[in-house]
Scaffold this motif. Structure first.
Motif, PDB file in Angstrom:
ATOM      1  N   TYR A  49     -11.813  -7.318   1.491  1.00 20.53           N
ATOM      2  CA  TYR A  49     -10.851  -8.112   0.732  1.00 20.53           C
ATOM      3  C   TYR A  49     -11.117  -9.608   0.939  1.00 20.53           C
ATOM      4  O   TYR A  49     -10.303 -10.336   1.487  1.00 20.53           O
ATOM      5  CB  TYR A  49      -9.419  -7.780   1.160  1.00 20.53           C
ATOM      6  CG  TYR A  49      -9.052  -6.344   0.943  1.00 20.53           C
ATOM      7  CD1 TYR A  49      -8.667  -5.880  -0.303  1.00 20.53           C
ATOM      8  CD2 TYR A  49      -9.116  -5.435   1.999  1.00 20.53           C
ATOM      9  CE1 TYR A  49      -8.332  -4.550  -0.506  1.00 20.53           C
ATOM     10  CE2 TYR A  49      -8.779  -4.105   1.810  1.00 20.53           C
ATOM     11  CZ  TYR A  49      -8.391  -3.673   0.557  1.00 20.53           C
ATOM     12  OH  TYR A  49      -8.064  -2.358   0.369  1.00 20.53           O
ATOM     13  N   VAL A  52      -8.646 -12.351  -1.320  1.00 15.20           N
ATOM     14  CA  VAL A  52      -7.185 -12.371  -1.276  1.00 15.20           C
ATOM     15  C   VAL A  52      -6.688 -13.594  -0.514  1.00 15.20           C
ATOM     16  O   VAL A  52      -7.447 -14.236   0.218  1.00 15.20           O
ATOM     17  CB  VAL A  52      -6.597 -11.081  -0.656  1.00 15.20           C
ATOM     18  CG1 VAL A  52      -6.975  -9.866  -1.481  1.00 15.20           C
ATOM     19  CG2 VAL A  52      -7.014 -10.919   0.774  1.00 15.20           C
ATOM     20  N   GLU A  53      -5.406 -13.895  -0.688  1.00 10.47           N
ATOM     21  CA  GLU A  53      -4.821 -15.070  -0.053  1.00 10.47           C
ATOM     22  C   GLU A  53      -3.847 -14.729   1.070  1.00 10.47           C
ATOM     23  O   GLU A  53      -3.651 -15.537   1.969  1.00 10.47           O
ATOM     24  CB  GLU A  53      -4.095 -15.902  -1.114  1.00 10.47           C
ATOM     25  CG  GLU A  53      -5.027 -16.421  -2.190  1.00 10.47           C
ATOM     26  CD  GLU A  53      -4.295 -17.139  -3.298  1.00 10.47           C
ATOM     27  OE1 GLU A  53      -3.376 -17.922  -2.991  1.00 10.47           O
ATOM     28  OE2 GLU A  53      -4.626 -16.904  -4.470  1.00 10.47           O
ATOM     29  N   TYR A  55      -1.874 -11.565   3.716  1.00 10.31           N
ATOM     30  CA  TYR A  55      -1.589 -10.232   4.259  1.00 10.31           C
ATOM     31  C   TYR A  55      -0.096 -10.210   4.572  1.00 10.31           C
ATOM     32  O   TYR A  55       0.498 -11.235   4.882  1.00 10.31           O
ATOM     33  CB  TYR A  55      -2.315  -9.974   5.585  1.00 10.31           C
ATOM     34  CG  TYR A  55      -3.815 -10.092   5.578  1.00 10.31           C
ATOM     35  CD1 TYR A  55      -4.596  -9.587   4.546  1.00 10.31           C
ATOM     36  CD2 TYR A  55      -4.459 -10.694   6.650  1.00 10.31           C
ATOM     37  CE1 TYR A  55      -5.970  -9.688   4.585  1.00 10.31           C
ATOM     38  CE2 TYR A  55      -5.839 -10.803   6.685  1.00 10.31           C
ATOM     39  CZ  TYR A  55      -6.583 -10.295   5.649  1.00 10.31           C
ATOM     40  OH  TYR A  55      -7.950 -10.400   5.680  1.00 10.31           O
ATOM     41  N   VAL A 101      -2.578  -5.786   2.203  1.00 13.46           N
ATOM     42  CA  VAL A 101      -3.316  -6.830   1.511  1.00 13.46           C
ATOM     43  C   VAL A 101      -2.607  -7.097   0.186  1.00 13.46           C
ATOM     44  O   VAL A 101      -2.482  -6.198  -0.644  1.00 13.46           O
ATOM     45  CB  VAL A 101      -4.779  -6.402   1.274  1.00 13.46           C
ATOM     46  CG1 VAL A 101      -5.551  -7.492   0.563  1.00 13.46           C
ATOM     47  CG2 VAL A 101      -5.444  -6.039   2.594  1.00 13.46           C
ATOM     48  N   THR A 103      -2.904  -8.169  -3.029  1.00 15.11           N
ATOM     49  CA  THR A 103      -3.931  -8.478  -4.026  1.00 15.11           C
ATOM     50  C   THR A 103      -3.351  -9.053  -5.310  1.00 15.11           C
ATOM     51  O   THR A 103      -4.066  -9.662  -6.094  1.00 15.11           O
ATOM     52  CB  THR A 103      -4.730  -7.213  -4.380  1.00 15.11           C
ATOM     53  OG1 THR A 103      -3.821  -6.217  -4.845  1.00 15.11           O
ATOM     54  CG2 THR A 103      -5.501  -6.693  -3.176  1.00 15.11           C
ATOM     55  N   HIS A 106      -0.518 -14.725  -6.073  1.00 16.63           N
ATOM     56  CA  HIS A 106      -1.233 -16.003  -5.952  1.00 16.63           C
ATOM     57  C   HIS A 106      -0.186 -17.100  -6.073  1.00 16.63           C
ATOM     58  O   HIS A 106       0.436 -17.252  -7.101  1.00 16.63           O
ATOM     59  CB  HIS A 106      -2.292 -16.150  -7.042  1.00 16.63           C
ATOM     60  CG  HIS A 106      -3.248 -15.008  -7.081  1.00 16.63           C
ATOM     61  ND1 HIS A 106      -4.240 -14.840  -6.140  1.00 16.63           N
ATOM     62  CD2 HIS A 106      -3.343 -13.950  -7.911  1.00 16.63           C
ATOM     63  CE1 HIS A 106      -4.918 -13.745  -6.409  1.00 16.63           C
ATOM     64  NE2 HIS A 106      -4.398 -13.185  -7.476  1.00 16.63           N
TER      65      HIS A 106
END
Length: 174
Positions: A49, A52-53, A55, A101, A103, A106
């Motif tokens: 991952y 991604v930004e 967790y 995660v 995903t 954002h």
């Protein structure tokens, strides 16, 4: 005299044109890149991952911002960002704890959906198996445990010193 004036005017034009070129070059150098640069995921993060930004750590109900390398947790009535886990989570094992995660998010405030995450990813939640990006280092775990013991010993010593000091109050030396 006329020749000197023309020479000075020529120098001014030359200086102005080179100044313009410098400004133009500086502007072009500073043009931002279109690609988004995501921070490096932590070694305890799950493999696979890289884009991604965030967790979400359901066992301790904390988010981790990968770009800024910060934990995001609720405390004192507000959401707090910190490079370190809060003190009540200092013994949490990031390598073995499950990481959700995120995903599909954002933005800057993943906690906007905290109530949904808390219900969907309850404490003890385990999804599909995860492998950490880096090796679990038993020495790092031992160092972490030693740091915690040292902290607890310092606190106990402070408390003992307070008790000793309190017993001697009001007594005179002979």
């Amino acid at each position: 005299m006329k020749t000197i004036k023309l020479f000075i005017i020529g120098l001014l034009f030359l200086a102005a044109s080179s100044t313009q070129a410098q400004v133009s070059v500086n502007v072009n150098i500073g043009t931002p890149n279109v690609n988004v640069n995501i921070g490096t995921p932590p070694v305890w993060g799950p493999v696979g991952y890289d884009e991604v930004e965030y967790y979400y750590l359901p066992d301790i109900q904390i988010y981790y911002d990968i770009r800024l390398a910060q934990y995001i947790y609720f405390g004192n009535g507000k959401w707090i960002r910190s490079r370190n886990l809060p003190s009540h989570c200092r013994n949490y094992d990031l390598y073995n704890g499950y990481k959700v995660v995120l995903t599909d998010y954002h933005g800057r405030s993943p906690y906007t959906f905290f109530h949904n995450h808390k219900v969907k990813y309850y404490k003890g939640y385990k999804g599909k198996p995860q492998k950490c990006r880096g090796e679990y280092n038993a020495r790092n775990k031992q160092d972490h445990d030693n740091d915690n013991r040292n902290y607890e010993n310092r606190e106990n010593n402070r408390e003992n010193n307070r008790e000793k000091h309190g017993k001697h109050e009001g007594k005179e030396k002979h």
